[in-house]
Enzyme design. Structure first.
Site, short mmCIF file in Angstrom:
data_model
loop_
_atom_site.label_atom_id
_atom_site.label_comp_id
_atom_site.label_asym_id
_atom_site.label_seq_id
_atom_site.Cartn_x
_atom_site.Cartn_y
_atom_site.Cartn_z
N ARG A 1 1.39 1.64 -3.68
CA ARG A 1 0.17 2.46 -4.37
C ARG A 1 -0.08 3.97 -3.80
O ARG A 1 -0.36 4.68 -4.70
CB ARG A 1 -1.05 1.68 -3.79
CG ARG A 1 -1.12 0.09 -3.86
CD ARG A 1 -1.37 -0.46 -5.39
NE ARG A 1 -0.24 -0.09 -6.07
CZ ARG A 1 1.19 -1.12 -5.79
NH1 ARG A 1 1.06 -1.97 -5.01
NH2 ARG A 1 1.90 -1.10 -6.80
N CYS B 1 -5.95 2.88 13.06
CA CYS B 1 -5.18 2.24 14.20
C CYS B 1 -6.02 0.92 14.60
O CYS B 1 -7.24 0.86 14.84
CB CYS B 1 -5.49 3.02 15.54
SG CYS B 1 -4.57 2.45 16.99
N ALA C 1 -14.94 6.23 -20.08
CA ALA C 1 -15.46 7.29 -18.71
C ALA C 1 -15.40 8.50 -18.96
O ALA C 1 -16.05 9.49 -18.79
CB ALA C 1 -15.01 6.72 -17.29
N TYR D 1 0.76 -1.20 -0.08
CA TYR D 1 0.18 0.02 0.00
C TYR D 1 0.96 1.24 0.06
O TYR D 1 0.46 2.29 -0.46
CB TYR D 1 -1.08 0.03 1.29
CG TYR D 1 -2.03 -0.96 0.93
CD1 TYR D 1 -2.98 -0.90 0.02
CD2 TYR D 1 -1.90 -2.18 1.63
CE1 TYR D 1 -3.93 -1.89 -0.37
CE2 TYR D 1 -2.80 -3.31 1.24
CZ TYR D 1 -3.90 -3.27 0.32
OH TYR D 1 -4.72 -4.08 0.33
N HIS E 1 -14.32 1.40 0.48
CA HIS E 1 -13.25 0.37 0.77
C HIS E 1 -12.14 0.93 1.05
O HIS E 1 -11.00 0.28 1.28
CB HIS E 1 -12.97 -0.42 -0.78
CG HIS E 1 -14.14 -1.21 -1.25
ND1 HIS E 1 -14.11 -1.57 -2.35
CD2 HIS E 1 -15.19 -1.71 -0.72
CE1 HIS E 1 -15.23 -2.37 -2.65
NE2 HIS E 1 -15.69 -2.42 -1.57
N GLN F 1 -15.67 2.55 -5.04
CA GLN F 1 -14.66 1.57 -4.39
C GLN F 1 -13.51 1.84 -4.38
O GLN F 1 -12.70 1.10 -4.06
CB GLN F 1 -15.32 0.35 -5.41
CG GLN F 1 -16.52 -0.08 -5.35
CD GLN F 1 -16.99 -1.11 -6.36
OE1 GLN F 1 -17.38 -0.82 -7.67
NE2 GLN F 1 -17.04 -2.41 -5.91
N GLY G 1 -17.63 2.39 -14.33
CA GLY G 1 -16.21 1.57 -14.54
C GLY G 1 -16.21 0.41 -13.24
O GLY G 1 -15.12 0.29 -12.78
N THR G 2 -17.24 -0.31 -13.40
CA THR G 2 -17.00 -1.27 -12.03
C THR G 2 -17.18 -2.56 -12.92
O THR G 2 -17.84 -2.73 -13.95
CB THR G 2 -18.08 -1.28 -10.93
OG1 THR G 2 -19.32 -1.61 -11.67
CG2 THR G 2 -18.17 0.20 -10.51
#
Length: 233
Positions: free
Chosen positions: A60, A118, A220, A57, A110, A92, A176-177
């Site tokens: 990302r 935490c 899109a 992550y 999400h 999402q 766009g899903t």
């Protein structure tokens, strides 16, 4: 576009950010940026290999500095600013492109890359840099900050608020899903049940296309501005 539309819910997925240069997490080989989902997006993965999950992550999050909102994000932000009725953008995506375009009426169901959670007290804090395992919470002081991402097996954020908005919607739009990830994939069925018009904007038909009143295929960055112009006309 129908003149009786007052309340709108818009669901966005990875396809809206792909045109900005953010790869969709899950590729055609089933891997997320070269990793199995089970290795980077489950509570078990975090317990097993914190370093890997945090690094995944971190990468990302760093990528966000290299991309900008595209015309689809900007169009939705313009709709947000101008629409007189109720509007909720449910994404999402864990990137910050909607915010950077100016959207305000927004839920990240999400989680968010630019947030740390935490695991001890549940406090979420803004976080823009690398997040090493063992980082301390500014609330309780425990060294248990983790990426503020909803892992598989965890409950998405603000589901009660989302469900209420979908049930009050006159128009539900999915952009766009894949139509394959629940509970988001089920929103269209709820919208249909309450009589909302349902519209899908996607590059290709999704797993849930059969539930929509209409599917429009294309980028899109073209379809979303066209829709927004029609809604605001």
């Amino acid at each position: 576009m129908r003149s009786d539309i007052q309340n709108i819910v818009i669901l966005t997925g990875a396809g809206i950010s792909a045109e900005s240069g953010l790869a969709t997490f899950r590729g055609p080989d089933g891997l997320w940026e070269g990793h199995r989902v089970e290795d980077v997006c489950t509570p078990e993965a975090l317990a097993r290999d914190k370093a890997l999950v945090h690094r995944f992550y971190d990468e990302r999050r760093a990528k966000l500095a290299e991309v900008q909102p595209n015309a689809a994000h900007q169009a939705l932000a313009a709709l947000d600013a101008a629409w007189p009725g109720d509007l909720l953008i449910v994404t999402q995506n864990v990137d910050d492109l909607h915010e950077r375009a100016g959207a305000k009426r927004l839920i990240h169901m999400h989680g968010e890359l630019k947030s740390a959670l935490c695991a001890a007290c549940g406090k979420a804090v803004a976080w823009a840099d690398a997040l090493p395992p063992g980082s301390a919470c500014t609330g309780c002081g425990e060294p248990r900050l983790r990426p503020d991402i909803v892992f598989f097996g965890e409950m998405p954020y603000e589901m009660d608020r989302i469900d209420a908005a979908v049930r009050d919607a006159d128009l539900f739009v999915s952009i766009g899903t894949s139509g394959a990830v629940y509970p988001a994939a089920g929103f269209v069925q709820t919208a249909r049940h309450v009589g909302a018009r349902t519209l899908e904007l996607n590059l290709d038909p999704s797993a849930g296309s059969l539930y929509f009143d209409e599917t429009r295929l294309g980028p899109a960055s073209q379809l979303v501005p066209d829709l927004v112009r029609a809604l605001l006309a």
